[in-house]
Design a protein around this motif. Structure first.
Motif, PDB file in Angstrom:
ATOM      1  N   SER A 481       0.864  -1.184   0.000  1.00 53.37           N
ATOM      2  CA  SER A 481       0.000   0.000   0.000  1.00 53.37           C
ATOM      3  C   SER A 481       0.897   1.229   0.000  1.00 53.37           C
ATOM      4  CB  SER A 481      -0.912   0.021   1.230  1.00 53.37           C
ATOM      5  OG  SER A 481      -1.779  -1.095   1.217  1.00 53.37           O
ATOM      6  N   LEU A 482       0.785   2.015  -1.036  1.00 53.65           N
ATOM      7  CA  LEU A 482       1.626   3.202  -1.193  1.00 53.65           C
ATOM      8  C   LEU A 482       0.780   4.381  -1.646  1.00 53.65           C
ATOM      9  CD1 LEU A 482       4.646   1.557  -3.053  1.00 53.65           C
ATOM     10  CD2 LEU A 482       4.595   2.270  -0.666  1.00 53.65           C
ATOM     11  N   CYS A 483       1.369   5.516  -1.497  1.00 53.12           N
ATOM     12  CA  CYS A 483       0.721   6.730  -1.947  1.00 53.12           C
ATOM     13  C   CYS A 483       1.404   7.233  -3.207  1.00 53.12           C
ATOM     14  CB  CYS A 483       0.803   7.816  -0.865  1.00 53.12           C
ATOM     15  SG  CYS A 483       0.076   7.304   0.717  1.00 53.12           S
ATOM     16  N   VAL A 484       0.642   7.920  -3.989  1.00 52.52           N
ATOM     17  CA  VAL A 484       1.227   8.505  -5.189  1.00 52.52           C
ATOM     18  C   VAL A 484       2.417   9.379  -4.787  1.00 52.52           C
ATOM     19  CG1 VAL A 484       0.836  10.099  -7.101  1.00 52.52           C
ATOM     20  CG2 VAL A 484      -0.918   8.425  -6.485  1.00 52.52           C
ATOM     21  N   GLY A 485       3.505   9.104  -5.536  1.00 51.40           N
ATOM     22  CA  GLY A 485       4.717   9.858  -5.239  1.00 51.40           C
ATOM     23  C   GLY A 485       5.679   9.102  -4.360  1.00 51.40           C
ATOM     24  N   GLU A 486       5.211   8.052  -3.700  1.00 53.09           N
ATOM     25  CA  GLU A 486       6.112   7.278  -2.869  1.00 53.09           C
ATOM     26  C   GLU A 486       6.924   6.298  -3.714  1.00 53.09           C
ATOM     27  OE1 GLU A 486       4.445   6.971   1.628  1.00 53.09           O
ATOM     28  OE2 GLU A 486       3.674   5.485   0.207  1.00 53.09           O
ATOM     29  N   GLN A 487       8.048   5.831  -3.175  1.00 55.96           N
ATOM     30  CA  GLN A 487       8.938   4.879  -3.826  1.00 55.96           C
ATOM     31  C   GLN A 487       9.152   3.685  -2.888  1.00 55.96           C
ATOM     32  OE1 GLN A 487      12.430   7.211  -4.453  1.00 55.96           O
ATOM     33  NE2 GLN A 487      11.610   8.283  -6.244  1.00 55.96           N
ATOM     34  N   GLU A 488       9.364   2.495  -3.551  1.00 56.96           N
ATOM     35  CA  GLU A 488       9.580   1.296  -2.751  1.00 56.96           C
ATOM     36  C   GLU A 488      10.537   0.370  -3.501  1.00 56.96           C
ATOM     37  OE1 GLU A 488       8.926  -1.371   0.566  1.00 56.96           O
ATOM     38  OE2 GLU A 488       8.791   0.783   0.221  1.00 56.96           O
ATOM     39  N   THR A 489      11.424  -0.267  -2.757  1.00 55.39           N
ATOM     40  CA  THR A 489      12.321  -1.278  -3.329  1.00 55.39           C
ATOM     41  C   THR A 489      11.894  -2.642  -2.809  1.00 55.39           C
ATOM     42  OG1 THR A 489      14.175   0.268  -3.476  1.00 55.39           O
ATOM     43  CG2 THR A 489      14.689  -2.091  -3.495  1.00 55.39           C
ATOM     44  N   TYR A 490      11.614  -3.569  -3.755  1.00 55.70           N
ATOM     45  CA  TYR A 490      11.172  -4.924  -3.422  1.00 55.70           C
ATOM     46  C   TYR A 490      12.362  -5.865  -3.552  1.00 55.70           C
ATOM     47  CZ  TYR A 490       6.575  -2.853  -3.752  1.00 55.70           C
ATOM     48  OH  TYR A 490       5.486  -2.051  -3.546  1.00 55.70           O
ATOM     49  N   GLU A 491      12.490  -6.772  -2.585  1.00 53.47           N
ATOM     50  CA  GLU A 491      13.672  -7.630  -2.522  1.00 53.47           C
ATOM     51  C   GLU A 491      13.263  -9.101  -2.437  1.00 53.47           C
ATOM     52  OE1 GLU A 491      17.775  -8.148   0.113  1.00 53.47           O
ATOM     53  OE2 GLU A 491      16.365  -6.531   0.535  1.00 53.47           O
ATOM     54  N   ALA A 492      13.850  -9.959  -3.331  1.00 59.54           N
ATOM     55  CA  ALA A 492      13.564 -11.397  -3.346  1.00 59.54           C
ATOM     56  C   ALA A 492      14.052 -12.058  -2.066  1.00 59.54           C
ATOM     57  CB  ALA A 492      14.209 -12.054  -4.560  1.00 59.54           C
ATOM     58  N   ASN A 493      13.330 -13.143  -1.660  1.00 58.86           N
ATOM     59  CA  ASN A 493      13.689 -13.847  -0.424  1.00 58.86           C
ATOM     60  C   ASN A 493      14.939 -14.702  -0.575  1.00 58.86           C
ATOM     61  OD1 ASN A 493      11.416 -12.734   0.690  1.00 58.86           O
ATOM     62  ND2 ASN A 493      10.192 -14.618   0.558  1.00 58.86           N
ATOM     63  N   THR A 494      15.261 -15.092  -1.808  1.00 60.66           N
ATOM     64  CA  THR A 494      16.418 -15.945  -2.042  1.00 60.66           C
ATOM     65  C   THR A 494      17.430 -15.219  -2.910  1.00 60.66           C
ATOM     66  OG1 THR A 494      15.345 -16.925  -3.963  1.00 60.66           O
ATOM     67  CG2 THR A 494      15.076 -18.069  -1.864  1.00 60.66           C
ATOM     68  N   THR A 495      18.653 -15.711  -2.857  1.00 58.23           N
ATOM     69  CA  THR A 495      19.719 -15.098  -3.659  1.00 58.23           C
ATOM     70  C   THR A 495      20.400 -16.171  -4.504  1.00 58.23           C
ATOM     71  OG1 THR A 495      21.323 -15.415  -1.867  1.00 58.23           O
ATOM     72  CG2 THR A 495      20.129 -13.313  -1.928  1.00 58.23           C
ATOM     73  N   GLY A 496      21.129 -15.736  -5.479  1.00 56.47           N
ATOM     74  CA  GLY A 496      21.924 -16.654  -6.285  1.00 56.47           C
ATOM     75  C   GLY A 496      21.155 -17.368  -7.369  1.00 56.47           C
ATOM     76  N   LEU A 497      19.930 -16.923  -7.691  1.00 59.59           N
ATOM     77  CA  LEU A 497      19.125 -17.567  -8.713  1.00 59.59           C
ATOM     78  C   LEU A 497      18.914 -16.607  -9.879  1.00 59.59           C
ATOM     79  CD1 LEU A 497      16.454 -19.232  -6.376  1.00 59.59           C
ATOM     80  CD2 LEU A 497      18.604 -20.193  -7.196  1.00 59.59           C
ATOM     81  N   LEU A 498      18.153 -17.051 -10.848  1.00 56.77           N
ATOM     82  CA  LEU A 498      17.795 -16.181 -11.965  1.00 56.77           C
ATOM     83  C   LEU A 498      16.463 -15.515 -11.653  1.00 56.77           C
ATOM     84  CD1 LEU A 498      18.688 -18.431 -15.039  1.00 56.77           C
ATOM     85  CD2 LEU A 498      20.026 -16.555 -14.058  1.00 56.77           C
ATOM     86  N   TYR A 499      16.413 -14.175 -11.899  1.00 54.48           N
ATOM     87  CA  TYR A 499      15.222 -13.409 -11.541  1.00 54.48           C
ATOM     88  C   TYR A 499      14.664 -12.716 -12.780  1.00 54.48           C
ATOM     89  CZ  TYR A 499      17.547 -13.957  -7.044  1.00 54.48           C
ATOM     90  OH  TYR A 499      18.184 -14.480  -5.957  1.00 54.48           O
TER      91      TYR A 499
END
Length: 642
Positions: A481-499
């Motif tokens: 849930s965000l407001c117009v103008g806000e920014q967010e960085t989403y991060e995968a739960n695992t590492t070392g794979l193909l995304y």
């Protein structure tokens, strides 16, 4: 020379008879003690005695019975082989008659009881599915009998030694069952399932069948010895039984035959008809088949050596030949051991067109040794061991957790399908030649198929093993849930794979472990992440729905100027889902805090700063509306003069 010698002996005995007729009557006549013999070994050893009144030996002859005396009926210690009629009657009375003409008669009778042990037919199914168990076969239970079962094409799972067995059948082809029953005297009888011809060659009328048609002829030099037949005259390599049987007995597509034979020399022609032969040559067992081919013409297989060499001993063995036209399978066994198995194809059958009579024992290599050559012969219609439907399953292996895959078979004819799965869930129908499955369990799973033949009812189960790898974790963290103008960085739960990231707001993509999103417009959007395990190639995906809320209207209205001591009213947009927080510098809020409208009192002149923070309930999106009214001093005036 043999027959000429008998004639001379007969002449001498008749001459002696004439002399005896004038002699004195005997003192006593003894034919022997009543006794019991077995049908399976029914030679009777006679030992009659006649004494004159002076104590000297008297002479006589045997009467009664229609069997065979050897050397002849006028030998006091002859042997006697009962006839089949006497066997069926269960006894024969033999009378010893002195040559003297006496009254009253001094003759004596001995009764020979002939014990015949069970030769009844075996009851049980004549068709079974290959590899099926629990098939029951039995004969009537009789006290005092021992049961020795013989099975071709299967194994006895229970009941050995009793009157009832359970059989597990093997691969398709002919299945054959026969039984030797023995009583406490050692008498035995042979019974079989669905017999069509049986000969016990131990009675005086060798050509008379126990079951089926009698022989039309046999070699006159073949004589019974009570436990089979022997050749004792005109011996040589071409001598045998020469039993000729009506060919109509054998006009069948499937057939099993057993010969109880003892090696005398190295030759034995068990069976010949229509180009099909079963024989021993040079001590080795051979088979020759003449069959219909797919176009209906004859084709010859062999002669083929079974690879079995008969030991050079004096042991009775059971030699069995079986053929089944429904499967095209031929089998040869010695005792209960398979020595030859041959598949000719399911379109073949024995070629009996114009075959005529069947010939049994044409050559037995009788060497005048006195050994029993053939004891008994049994021919039966075998059990049809019906093939189960066969197929091959194809599909993905290994597979991935949560993946949906198609598995199929090579669609055999006339079958029904039933798919199931261990570790997966069938998607849609499970009754066709193919099925979709979703693997929801990691590890060793299987796709299972049950095929049922709609004609025979035979079914087969098939298991296709599938190793299912775990799907990678496709979850990721970030605000939904965000407001117009806000920014967010989403991060995968695992590492070392193909995304592979993508979003519906601005179409941005990313192949890193993070994804950046700025809310530029209000609405409902989504972010999609697919993760691929580089080791197993298994993938997984997740989608996050994001609500982007517009900022509220921040326009504030109210007087731009005021005088000290005055109270003015200011307003912002009013809505039920908004919260309001007012702040004033240079004035005092008189009323309305927390609402969309407040009253402000200005105590002194100057610039006043008025701000209202407007927050959307539940989302936290906020905006601040401001206004800066000017507070002017009231004008000062002097005394008004008139």
């Amino acid at each position: 020379m043999h027959h000429k010698l008998l004639h001379i002996v007969a002449f001498v005995m008749l001459l002696f008879l004439a002399l005896e007729s004038a002699a004195q009557c005997p003192g006593w006549v003894y034919a022997g003690k009543d006794s019991t013999v077995c049908y399976s070994n029914n030679v009777v050893y006679l030992d009659g005695k006649i004494r004159r009144t002076n104590g000297q030996t008297g002479y006589g002859y045997w009467s009664g019975g229609n069997g065979q005396y050897s050397p002849a009926y006028y030998y006091m210690n002859a042997t006697y082989i009962p006839s089949m009629d006497e066997v069926n009657a269960g006894y024969v009375d033999l009378v010893l008659i002195p040559y003297q003409n006496c009254y009253p008669s001094k003759a004596d009778t001995v009764r020979i009881t002939i014990r015949k042990v069970g030769e009844e037919s075996i009851s049980g199914p004549l068709a079974a599915c290959e590899y099926s168990g629990g098939n029951s076969y039995s004969v009537a239970n009789k006290a005092g009998l021992n049961y020795s079962w013989h099975v071709v094409g299967g194994t006895i799972s229970s009941g050995s030694g009793t009157n009832s067995i359970t059989v597990n059948w093997g691969a398709e082809g002919p299945g054959y069952i026969y039984l030797v029953q023995t009583d406490n005297l050692g008498c035995y009888g042979v019974g079989s399932l669905n017999p069509i011809s049986r000969f016990n060659l131990n009675t005086s009328d060798i050509g008379k069948a126990d079951i089926g048609s009698d022989a039309t002829s046999y070699d006159s030099d073949a004589i019974p010895n009570g436990s089979g037949f022997v050749i004792t005259s005109n011996c040589g390599g071409s001598k045998g039984l020469d039993l000729v049987l009506p060919g109509s007995n054998f006009d069948r597509g499937k057939m099993c035959m057993t010969f109880s034979w003892q090696r005398d020399e190295s030759q034995a022609n068990f069976f010949r008809r229509g180009g099909t032969e079963f024989y021993i040559s040079g001590g080795t067992l051979y088979v020759k088949l003449t069959q219909y081919n797919s176009s209906g013409a004859s084709q010859v297989v062999g002669p083929v050596s079974t690879g079995y060499t008969v030991p050079n001993d004096d042991v009775m063995r059971h030699f069995t030949f079986c053929y089944d036209s429904s499967s095209g399978v031929a089998r040869v066994l010695v005792n209960d051991n398979l020595v030859w198995n041959y598949s000719t194809g399911s379109t073949s059958s024995l070629y009996w067109v114009g075959a005529g009579s069947a010939y049994v024992g044409e050559m037995m290599d009788g060497s005048c040794s006195g050994n029993t050559l053939l004891d008994w012969i049994n021919v039966s219609v075998p059990v049809s061991i019906i093939p189960k439907p066969s197929t091959a399953i194809s599909g993905n292996n290994p597979a991935c957790q949560y993946g949906e895959y198609l598995y199929s078979c090579d669609t055999p004819s006339r079958v029904t399908y039933n798919w199931s799965s261990n570790g997966g869930t069938i998607q849609g129908s499970n009754t066709g030649p193919a099925a979709w499955v979703n693997w929801n369990t990691v590890g060793s799973n299987s796709m299972n198929l049950l095929l049922t033949d709609t004609v025979t009812g035979c079914d087969s189960s098939f298991v296709f093993g599938v190793s299912s790898h775990s799907a990678p974790d496709a979850g990721f963290s970030g605000e939904d849930s965000l407001c117009v103008g806000e920014q967010e960085t989403y991060e995968a739960n695992t590492t070392g794979l193909l995304y592979s990231w993508s979003g519906t707001l601005n179409g941005a993509v990313s192949d890193s472990a993070t994804y950046f999103q700025e809310m530029t417009a209000a609405g409902t959007y989504s972010i999609y992440l697919e993760v691929i395990d580089t080791l197993t190639t298994c993938s997984n995906a997740d989608t996050l729905t994001i609500w982007s809320h517009a900022l509220p209207d921040s326009v504030m209205t109210g007087p731009a100027s005021a005088c000290p001591g005055e109270t003015e009213t200011y307003q912002v947009n009013s809505a039920s889902d908004l919260n309001y927080s007012w702040n004033v510098s240079g004035g005092t809020i008189v009323s309305g805090q927390g609402s969309s409208e407040v009253a402000v009192k200005f105590p002194a002149s100057g610039t006043v700063s008025l701000a209202a923070e407007i927050t959307v309930q539940g989302f936290g999106c906020s905006v601040t509306g401001t206004i800066s009214p000017q507070v002017f001093d009231k004008p000062v005036t002097g005394t008004i003069r008139h």
